[in-house]
Write a protein that holds these residues in place. Sequence first.
Motif, PDB file in Angstrom:
ATOM      1  N   GLY A  99       0.812  -1.209   0.000  1.00  0.00           N
ATOM      2  CA  GLY A  99       0.000   0.000   0.000  1.00  0.00           C
ATOM      3  C   GLY A  99       0.847   1.261   0.000  1.00  0.00           C
ATOM      4  N   VAL A 100       1.894   1.288   0.840  1.00  0.00           N
ATOM      5  CA  VAL A 100       2.785   2.449   0.883  1.00  0.00           C
ATOM      6  C   VAL A 100       3.465   2.654  -0.460  1.00  0.00           C
ATOM      7  N   SER A 101       3.896   1.555  -1.073  1.00  0.00           N
ATOM      8  CA  SER A 101       4.537   1.646  -2.391  1.00  0.00           C
ATOM      9  C   SER A 101       3.592   2.224  -3.435  1.00  0.00           C
ATOM     10  N   ARG A 102       2.335   1.810  -3.395  1.00  0.00           N
ATOM     11  CA  ARG A 102       1.364   2.306  -4.384  1.00  0.00           C
ATOM     12  C   ARG A 102       1.017   3.769  -4.135  1.00  0.00           C
ATOM     13  N   ILE A 103       1.004   4.207  -2.879  1.00  0.00           N
ATOM     14  CA  ILE A 103       0.738   5.622  -2.593  1.00  0.00           C
ATOM     15  C   ILE A 103       1.893   6.495  -3.086  1.00  0.00           C
ATOM     16  N   LEU A 173     -12.201  -7.661   1.733  1.00  0.00           N
ATOM     17  CA  LEU A 173     -12.797  -7.633   0.393  1.00  0.00           C
ATOM     18  C   LEU A 173     -13.651  -6.387   0.194  1.00  0.00           C
ATOM     19  N   LEU A 174     -14.414  -6.032   1.208  1.00  0.00           N
ATOM     20  CA  LEU A 174     -15.252  -4.839   1.107  1.00  0.00           C
ATOM     21  C   LEU A 174     -14.393  -3.576   0.997  1.00  0.00           C
ATOM     22  N   VAL A 175     -13.294  -3.535   1.765  1.00  0.00           N
ATOM     23  CA  VAL A 175     -12.382  -2.391   1.687  1.00  0.00           C
ATOM     24  C   VAL A 175     -11.734  -2.321   0.313  1.00  0.00           C
ATOM     25  N   ALA A 176     -11.304  -3.478  -0.215  1.00  0.00           N
ATOM     26  CA  ALA A 176     -10.683  -3.511  -1.540  1.00  0.00           C
ATOM     27  C   ALA A 176     -11.667  -3.053  -2.614  1.00  0.00           C
ATOM     28  N   GLY A 193      -3.884   2.156  -2.922  1.00  0.00           N
ATOM     29  CA  GLY A 193      -2.859   1.896  -1.911  1.00  0.00           C
ATOM     30  C   GLY A 193      -3.383   2.099  -0.507  1.00  0.00           C
ATOM     31  N   VAL A 194      -4.222   3.123  -0.325  1.00  0.00           N
ATOM     32  CA  VAL A 194      -4.835   3.356   0.982  1.00  0.00           C
ATOM     33  C   VAL A 194      -5.660   2.138   1.404  1.00  0.00           C
ATOM     34  N   ILE A 199      -6.416  -2.817   4.706  1.00  0.00           N
ATOM     35  CA  ILE A 199      -6.491  -4.280   4.797  1.00  0.00           C
ATOM     36  C   ILE A 199      -5.420  -4.792   5.764  1.00  0.00           C
ATOM     37  N   GLY A 200      -4.231  -4.218   5.684  1.00  0.00           N
ATOM     38  CA  GLY A 200      -3.166  -4.593   6.607  1.00  0.00           C
ATOM     39  C   GLY A 200      -3.531  -4.307   8.051  1.00  0.00           C
TER      40      GLY A 200
END
Length: 311
Positions: A99-103, A173-176, A193-194, A199-200
């Motif tokens: 997630g951090v990488s994607r942000i 899944l709902l968050v994704a 990414g957020v 999810i983490g």
Amino acid sequence: MAASSSRFVIYAALGGNLLVAVVKFVAAFTTGSAAMLSEAIHSLIDTGNQMLLLVGLRRAARPATPLHPFGYGLELYFWTFVVALLIFGLGAGVSVIEGVSRIRHPQPMDHVVVNYVVLALAILFEGSVWLAALREFRRNGKGRRGWIEAVRHSKDPTVFTVLFEDTAALCGLLVALLGNILAETLDLPMLDGVASILIGMILTVTAAFLARETQSLLTGEGMAVESQAKVRALALREPGVLGLNEMRSMHFGPSDVLVALSLDFDNGLSAGQVERSVSHIEEQIRAAVPEVTHVFIEAQDASARMAKGRQ
């Protein structure tokens, strides 16, 4: 019977997670979604976790040996604790890092409709497994207790581990899904990414809760208060028993409990009468509390015990 029902829940979760993991990985590589990749890794780790739970059940069922006179029941708790560590170390860690990488390096997703379809199917798969685990938990664990209290009273970690894993999976899944929708609708790829970081965080909370409950079982929990009351009443009901000096109990597995009693017998009883009383008490306890597999009864004068305790 309890072990076979636990295995059914685990096998159902294993099959569902393996199928979902494959589909998620395909979708993640097709769309480039960080949240979907986190979900794929999550499902893959859950599949490995179910395998570890099966290993724990198999190893815990081994017969007692001179080196392990009370059997290997505690291995089930050990492997459940390993599962909790894996959820945190791999599942949560990889999700946050991705997630951090994607942000930091946001990229638009391709073929986002693939994600929507896969996430919808995954919710159906995970939901069916979750319902199976929920039914088993209600049948063997929840009863009239609240959810948190039921988990704390449960001595079978396999069922509530699968239930909480699948609850975390459904929330993830709902968050994704929400992250993908917002990232596409608002044209903000960083939201993907957020979602991965969220999810983490869900996995971290799940792992911490499971680790805490399993650690308590692993370090030796006693019988439920209700069962202790039954044992106490049976012991005191026996003719010739004047009092209960002390009672200790410990779970070596969901249906493997050791009970040790110190009883004050009438001094007028003969040694043979005391032996017969001890045998009768043991039979009564095993009949009333089936999970009790080991009973040790010590005949000890109450006044002598109190004098020893003051030393």
